[in-house]
Scaffold this motif. Structure first.
Motif, PDB file in Angstrom:
ATOM      1  N   ALA A   1       1.134   0.374  -8.737  1.00  0.00           N
ATOM      2  CA  ALA A   1       1.547   1.786  -8.721  1.00  0.00           C
ATOM      3  C   ALA A   1       2.709   1.983  -7.752  1.00  0.00           C
ATOM      4  O   ALA A   1       3.682   2.685  -8.067  1.00  0.00           O
ATOM      5  CB  ALA A   1       0.365   2.673  -8.338  1.00  0.00           C
ATOM      6  N   CYS A   2       2.629   1.364  -6.590  1.00  0.00           N
ATOM      7  CA  CYS A   2       3.700   1.478  -5.600  1.00  0.00           C
ATOM      8  C   CYS A   2       5.012   0.898  -6.113  1.00  0.00           C
ATOM      9  O   CYS A   2       6.072   1.499  -5.937  1.00  0.00           O
ATOM     10  CB  CYS A   2       3.301   0.785  -4.301  1.00  0.00           C
ATOM     11  SG  CYS A   2       2.015   1.633  -3.370  1.00  0.00           S
TER      12      CYS A   2
ATOM     13  N   THR B   1       0.842  -1.192   0.000  1.00  0.00           N
ATOM     14  CA  THR B   1       0.000   0.000   0.000  1.00  0.00           C
ATOM     15  C   THR B   1       0.884   1.251   0.000  1.00  0.00           C
ATOM     16  O   THR B   1       2.082   1.169   0.267  1.00  0.00           O
ATOM     17  CB  THR B   1      -0.900   0.046   1.240  1.00  0.00           C
ATOM     18  OG1 THR B   1      -0.074   0.218   2.405  1.00  0.00           O
ATOM     19  CG2 THR B   1      -1.752  -1.209   1.367  1.00  0.00           C
ATOM     20  N   THR B   2       0.277   2.392  -0.266  1.00  0.00           N
ATOM     21  CA  THR B   2       1.046   3.636  -0.238  1.00  0.00           C
ATOM     22  C   THR B   2       1.575   3.916   1.164  1.00  0.00           C
ATOM     23  O   THR B   2       2.682   4.434   1.309  1.00  0.00           O
ATOM     24  CB  THR B   2       0.200   4.828  -0.727  1.00  0.00           C
ATOM     25  OG1 THR B   2      -1.005   4.913   0.028  1.00  0.00           O
ATOM     26  CG2 THR B   2      -0.114   4.690  -2.201  1.00  0.00           C
TER      27      THR B   2
ATOM     28  N   TRP C   1      -4.986   4.661  -9.938  1.00  0.00           N
ATOM     29  CA  TRP C   1      -3.806   5.188  -9.258  1.00  0.00           C
ATOM     30  C   TRP C   1      -2.905   5.850 -10.286  1.00  0.00           C
ATOM     31  O   TRP C   1      -2.670   5.292 -11.350  1.00  0.00           O
ATOM     32  CB  TRP C   1      -3.053   4.058  -8.550  1.00  0.00           C
ATOM     33  CG  TRP C   1      -3.778   3.583  -7.346  1.00  0.00           C
ATOM     34  CD1 TRP C   1      -4.706   2.576  -7.295  1.00  0.00           C
ATOM     35  CD2 TRP C   1      -3.682   4.103  -6.031  1.00  0.00           C
ATOM     36  NE1 TRP C   1      -5.179   2.448  -6.018  1.00  0.00           N
ATOM     37  CE2 TRP C   1      -4.567   3.378  -5.218  1.00  0.00           C
ATOM     38  CE3 TRP C   1      -2.928   5.127  -5.459  1.00  0.00           C
ATOM     39  CZ2 TRP C   1      -4.716   3.636  -3.872  1.00  0.00           C
ATOM     40  CZ3 TRP C   1      -3.072   5.386  -4.114  1.00  0.00           C
ATOM     41  CH2 TRP C   1      -3.955   4.647  -3.329  1.00  0.00           C
TER      42      TRP C   1
ATOM     43  N   ASP D   1      -4.275  -1.154 -10.003  1.00  0.00           N
ATOM     44  CA  ASP D   1      -3.902  -1.768  -8.730  1.00  0.00           C
ATOM     45  C   ASP D   1      -2.929  -0.885  -7.942  1.00  0.00           C
ATOM     46  O   ASP D   1      -1.910  -0.430  -8.488  1.00  0.00           O
ATOM     47  CB  ASP D   1      -3.264  -3.132  -9.014  1.00  0.00           C
ATOM     48  CG  ASP D   1      -2.962  -3.903  -7.761  1.00  0.00           C
ATOM     49  OD1 ASP D   1      -3.917  -4.343  -7.098  1.00  0.00           O
ATOM     50  OD2 ASP D   1      -1.767  -4.038  -7.443  1.00  0.00           O
ATOM     51  N   GLU D   2      -3.219  -0.664  -6.678  1.00  0.00           N
ATOM     52  CA  GLU D   2      -2.365   0.157  -5.820  1.00  0.00           C
ATOM     53  C   GLU D   2      -0.958  -0.429  -5.704  1.00  0.00           C
ATOM     54  O   GLU D   2       0.035   0.310  -5.765  1.00  0.00           O
ATOM     55  CB  GLU D   2      -2.992   0.282  -4.431  1.00  0.00           C
ATOM     56  CG  GLU D   2      -2.197   1.110  -3.470  1.00  0.00           C
ATOM     57  CD  GLU D   2      -2.847   1.226  -2.092  1.00  0.00           C
ATOM     58  OE1 GLU D   2      -2.412   2.080  -1.306  1.00  0.00           O
ATOM     59  OE2 GLU D   2      -3.803   0.460  -1.810  1.00  0.00           O
TER      60      GLU D   2
ATOM     61  N   THR E   1      -1.150   9.145  -6.405  1.00  0.00           N
ATOM     62  CA  THR E   1      -2.486   9.551  -5.981  1.00  0.00           C
ATOM     63  C   THR E   1      -3.529   8.633  -6.586  1.00  0.00           C
ATOM     64  O   THR E   1      -3.287   7.964  -7.594  1.00  0.00           O
ATOM     65  CB  THR E   1      -2.799  10.997  -6.416  1.00  0.00           C
ATOM     66  OG1 THR E   1      -2.747  11.080  -7.832  1.00  0.00           O
ATOM     67  CG2 THR E   1      -1.832  11.990  -5.810  1.00  0.00           C
ATOM     68  N   LYS E   2      -4.701   8.660  -5.984  1.00  0.00           N
ATOM     69  CA  LYS E   2      -5.826   7.890  -6.504  1.00  0.00           C
ATOM     70  C   LYS E   2      -6.842   8.857  -7.067  1.00  0.00           C
ATOM     71  O   LYS E   2      -7.334   9.742  -6.365  1.00  0.00           O
ATOM     72  CB  LYS E   2      -6.447   7.024  -5.415  1.00  0.00           C
ATOM     73  CG  LYS E   2      -7.468   6.058  -5.949  1.00  0.00           C
ATOM     74  CD  LYS E   2      -7.929   5.099  -4.879  1.00  0.00           C
ATOM     75  CE  LYS E   2      -8.874   4.079  -5.496  1.00  0.00           C
ATOM     76  NZ  LYS E   2      -9.406   3.190  -4.464  1.00  0.00           N
TER      77      LYS E   2
END
Length: 83
Positions: free
Chosen positions: A64-65, A2-3, A42, A60-61, A36-37
């Motif tokens: 992106a991470c 997660t972020t 994302w 998907d978060e 950012t979302k």
């Protein structure tokens, strides 16, 4: 990932606190990376002079991470001298 998890890991590794904005598009520096979302998407980009440069979008978060992590690992300017 997660972020929140990414932010914790990066700060422990010595990333400058203003190198990345994890807060819904709120800049804390004139030039910095963003994750950012926007709705269900994302976004990862480098913000400079009012422009979203090298914008990549992800469903998907975690994807992106991982993308942001790969960028940051190559950019020596985001790390503290001791990091």
């Amino acid at each position: 990932m997660t972020t929140e998890e990414l932010e914790t890991v990066l700060l422990k590794r010595g990333m400058r606190s203003n190198a990345v904005s994890f807060r819904d598009g709120v800049a804390s520096a004139a030039e910095q990376y963003f994750i950012t979302k926007e709705g269900s998407i994302w976004e990862v980009y480098y913000y400079e002079r009012g422009n979203k440069n090298d914008l990549r979008s992800f469903v998907d978060e975690a994807d992106a991470c991982l993308h942001l992590l790969s960028i940051l690992e190559k950019d020596k300017t985001v790390w503290d001298e001791k990091g």
